[in-house]
Scaffold this motif. Structure first.
Motif, PDB file in Angstrom:
ATOM      1  N   LEU A   5       7.308  -1.161  -7.514  1.00 24.30           N
ATOM      2  CA  LEU A   5       7.687  -2.532  -7.873  1.00 24.30           C
ATOM      3  C   LEU A   5       7.807  -3.423  -6.625  1.00 24.30           C
ATOM      4  O   LEU A   5       7.136  -3.178  -5.626  1.00 24.30           O
ATOM      5  N   TYR A   6       8.702  -4.413  -6.676  1.00 24.69           N
ATOM      6  CA  TYR A   6       8.867  -5.373  -5.583  1.00 24.69           C
ATOM      7  C   TYR A   6      10.302  -5.870  -5.615  1.00 24.69           C
ATOM      8  O   TYR A   6      11.017  -5.724  -6.626  1.00 24.69           O
ATOM      9  N   ASP A   7      10.739  -6.456  -4.520  1.00 23.79           N
ATOM     10  CA  ASP A   7      12.155  -6.866  -4.442  1.00 23.79           C
ATOM     11  C   ASP A   7      12.356  -8.249  -3.829  1.00 23.79           C
ATOM     12  O   ASP A   7      13.438  -8.555  -3.327  1.00 23.79           O
ATOM     13  N   TYR A   8      11.317  -9.076  -3.846  1.00 20.50           N
ATOM     14  CA  TYR A   8      11.411 -10.461  -3.379  1.00 20.50           C
ATOM     15  C   TYR A   8      11.702 -10.548  -1.874  1.00 20.50           C
ATOM     16  O   TYR A   8      12.273 -11.543  -1.410  1.00 20.50           O
ATOM     17  N   THR A   9      11.297  -9.520  -1.103  1.00 20.50           N
ATOM     18  CA  THR A   9      11.495  -9.576   0.348  1.00 20.50           C
ATOM     19  C   THR A   9      10.268 -10.093   1.099  1.00 20.50           C
ATOM     20  O   THR A   9      10.350 -10.315   2.304  1.00 20.50           O
ATOM     21  N   PHE A  10       9.138 -10.296   0.411  1.00 19.31           N
ATOM     22  CA  PHE A  10       7.984 -10.972   1.031  1.00 19.31           C
ATOM     23  C   PHE A  10       8.202 -12.481   0.858  1.00 19.31           C
ATOM     24  O   PHE A  10       7.570 -13.138   0.048  1.00 19.31           O
ATOM     25  N   ARG A  11       9.123 -13.033   1.632  1.00 18.20           N
ATOM     26  CA  ARG A  11       9.621 -14.394   1.383  1.00 18.20           C
ATOM     27  C   ARG A  11       8.877 -15.452   2.186  1.00 18.20           C
ATOM     28  O   ARG A  11       8.384 -15.176   3.271  1.00 18.20           O
ATOM     29  N   PRO A  12       8.851 -16.693   1.662  1.00 19.10           N
ATOM     30  CA  PRO A  12       8.255 -17.797   2.420  1.00 19.10           C
ATOM     31  C   PRO A  12       9.046 -18.072   3.688  1.00 19.10           C
ATOM     32  O   PRO A  12      10.260 -17.819   3.745  1.00 19.10           O
ATOM     33  N   PRO A  13       8.410 -18.588   4.722  1.00 19.38           N
ATOM     34  CA  PRO A  13       9.116 -18.929   5.967  1.00 19.38           C
ATOM     35  C   PRO A  13      10.273 -19.878   5.697  1.00 19.38           C
ATOM     36  O   PRO A  13      10.183 -20.782   4.854  1.00 19.38           O
TER      37      PRO A  13
ATOM     38  N   ARG B  78       2.891  -6.064   3.961  1.00 16.11           N
ATOM     39  CA  ARG B  78       2.750  -7.468   3.584  1.00 16.11           C
ATOM     40  C   ARG B  78       1.416  -8.074   4.010  1.00 16.11           C
ATOM     41  O   ARG B  78       0.951  -9.067   3.431  1.00 16.11           O
ATOM     42  N   ASP B  79       0.767  -7.487   4.984  1.00 15.82           N
ATOM     43  CA  ASP B  79      -0.417  -8.084   5.593  1.00 15.82           C
ATOM     44  C   ASP B  79      -1.473  -8.576   4.599  1.00 15.82           C
ATOM     45  O   ASP B  79      -2.043  -9.662   4.806  1.00 15.82           O
ATOM     46  N   PRO B  80      -1.788  -7.830   3.520  1.00 16.86           N
ATOM     47  CA  PRO B  80      -2.829  -8.329   2.607  1.00 16.86           C
ATOM     48  C   PRO B  80      -2.491  -9.656   1.948  1.00 16.86           C
ATOM     49  O   PRO B  80      -3.390 -10.364   1.498  1.00 16.86           O
TER      50      PRO B  80
ATOM     51  N   ARG C 295     -10.988  -6.018  -0.639  1.00 16.80           N
ATOM     52  CA  ARG C 295     -11.374  -5.997   0.765  1.00 16.80           C
ATOM     53  C   ARG C 295     -10.709  -4.796   1.428  1.00 16.80           C
ATOM     54  O   ARG C 295      -9.883  -4.098   0.823  1.00 16.80           O
ATOM     55  N   THR C 296     -11.056  -4.577   2.672  1.00 14.51           N
ATOM     56  CA  THR C 296     -10.474  -3.510   3.475  1.00 14.51           C
ATOM     57  C   THR C 296      -9.878  -4.105   4.742  1.00 14.51           C
ATOM     58  O   THR C 296     -10.517  -4.923   5.410  1.00 14.51           O
ATOM     59  N   ILE C 297      -8.638  -3.709   5.049  1.00 15.47           N
ATOM     60  CA  ILE C 297      -8.035  -4.070   6.325  1.00 15.47           C
ATOM     61  C   ILE C 297      -7.524  -2.787   6.975  1.00 15.47           C
ATOM     62  O   ILE C 297      -7.458  -1.738   6.332  1.00 15.47           O
ATOM     63  N   ARG C 298      -7.184  -2.883   8.244  1.00 13.53           N
ATOM     64  CA  ARG C 298      -6.580  -1.753   8.944  1.00 13.53           C
ATOM     65  C   ARG C 298      -5.241  -2.176   9.537  1.00 13.53           C
ATOM     66  O   ARG C 298      -5.094  -3.298  10.024  1.00 13.53           O
ATOM     67  N   LYS C 299      -4.297  -1.246   9.484  1.00 12.94           N
ATOM     68  CA  LYS C 299      -2.996  -1.465  10.106  1.00 12.94           C
ATOM     69  C   LYS C 299      -2.560  -0.144  10.731  1.00 12.94           C
ATOM     70  O   LYS C 299      -2.585   0.891  10.058  1.00 12.94           O
ATOM     71  N   ASP C 300      -2.203  -0.194  11.994  1.00 10.44           N
ATOM     72  CA  ASP C 300      -1.844   1.030  12.727  1.00 10.44           C
ATOM     73  C   ASP C 300      -2.967   2.058  12.664  1.00 10.44           C
ATOM     74  O   ASP C 300      -2.728   3.267  12.628  1.00 10.44           O
ATOM     75  N   GLY C 301      -4.211   1.565  12.627  1.00  5.37           N
ATOM     76  CA  GLY C 301      -5.360   2.440  12.595  1.00  5.37           C
ATOM     77  C   GLY C 301      -5.655   3.057  11.245  1.00  5.37           C
ATOM     78  O   GLY C 301      -6.580   3.865  11.118  1.00  5.37           O
ATOM     79  N   ILE C 302      -4.901   2.671  10.221  1.00  4.71           N
ATOM     80  CA  ILE C 302      -5.046   3.259   8.884  1.00  4.71           C
ATOM     81  C   ILE C 302      -5.639   2.219   7.945  1.00  4.71           C
ATOM     82  O   ILE C 302      -5.264   1.047   7.975  1.00  4.71           O
TER      83      ILE C 302
END
Length: 280
Positions: free
Chosen positions: A124-132, A199-201, A240-247
């Motif tokens: 699920l999610y907890d509303y911690t990906f918040r706007p600035p 959060r990056d995506p 799409r595909t992204i990488r983070k910490d080489g993963i």
């Protein structure tokens, strides 16, 4: 033929065009596995049809729930809510021989670098990906509402018996961490979650406020802590595909017809998540 670990998500079979795509999905080999990373549909009968169709064709099908499966809508004869609904979905999957986040993590032996534990998750999610500039759920939701962005979950995804979605998320994160920590440390993992674990995506969202409904900061290091070979997600409808910490993080969404039709797709894409390199 070498078996493949394939993945898709956000099939949304309520749409006839998407339903036609699912009816046409076929494995490359009878030994292929298929990951379905949530948002198959909203109604139990649609979810059952899609997963049963896929299970007849693939050696193993692995499902993680999305927010749409957890919606309680007026046109679904199954009117259960929250955790009860989730448990009923798990039982539906077990009746179809489809693996869920409540089952023992299966080991896929056909990876190019050896066996991997295939781990369907439900956080699920907890509303911690918040706007600035916002510091809590209330201020973040106020910014989102001012921007005209409110996820339909606020009306149809009920957290019962938990007092809130974030409380349910906290319980799911705690349980999931416990299960991931028990995986054989010699194994790498394929982490499967409808919501992205980092959060990056969400940074490229057209409406950045929607990130509120896209995950939790509590999973931000799981790809490192739990030895991910790859993390698979959906939800954003931005394949799409992204990488983070080489993963590698692979979004494997089909999405709504209005989204995939401009891409010229003539069938539902299936991504080989243990492929070598980043070619899609």
């Amino acid at each position: 033929m070498t078996p493949r670990l394939l993945a898709t998500s956000d099939l949304h079979v309520t749409y006839q065009q998407n339903r036609d795509f699912v009816a046409d999905i076929r494995p490359h080999s009878p030994d292929d596995w298929l990951i379905v990373a949530g948002d198959v549909g909203e109604r139990f009968d649609d979810i059952e049809w899609a997963l049963a169709t896929l299970r007849k064709r693939f050696h193993t099908v692995v499902w993680s729930p999305g927010n749409h499966e957890l919606w309680t809508t007026k046109d679904d004869p199954v009117q259960s809510r929250g955790e009860v609904r989730y448990k009923q979905l798990v039982e539906l999957c077990r009746g179809l021989d489809v693996l869920t986040p409540e089952d023992e993590f299966a080991v896929f032996e056909g990876g190019p670098d050896g066996p991997v534990a295939v781990a369907p998750l439900f956080t699920l999610y907890d509303y911690t990906f918040r706007p600035p500039g916002t510091t809590d759920k209330e201020s973040a939701l106020a910014v989102a509402q001012e921007a005209g962005v409110v996820c339909t979950d606020e009306y149809f995804l009920h957290p019962d018996p938990y007092p809130s979605r974030e409380a349910w998320c906290a319980a799911r994160v705690e349980e999931t961490e416990r299960r991931l920590a028990a995986v054989d440390p010699a194994l790498k993992t394929v982490l499967i979650n409808h919501w992205p674990l980092v959060r990056d995506p969400t940074f490229i969202l057209r409406y950045p406020e929607f990130a509120l409904w896209c995950g939790t900061e509590r999973t931000a290091d799981w790809h490192v802590r739990f030895r991910a070979a790859v993390a698979v997600y959906g939800h954003l409808h931005i394949p799409r595909t992204i990488r983070k910490d080489g993963i590698r993080f692979d979004e494997v969404s089909l999405g709504y017809p209005r989204e995939w039709q401009p891409r010229g797709w003539t069938k539902a894409p299936l991504l080989d998540v243990l492929r070598e390199g980043d070619a899609r």
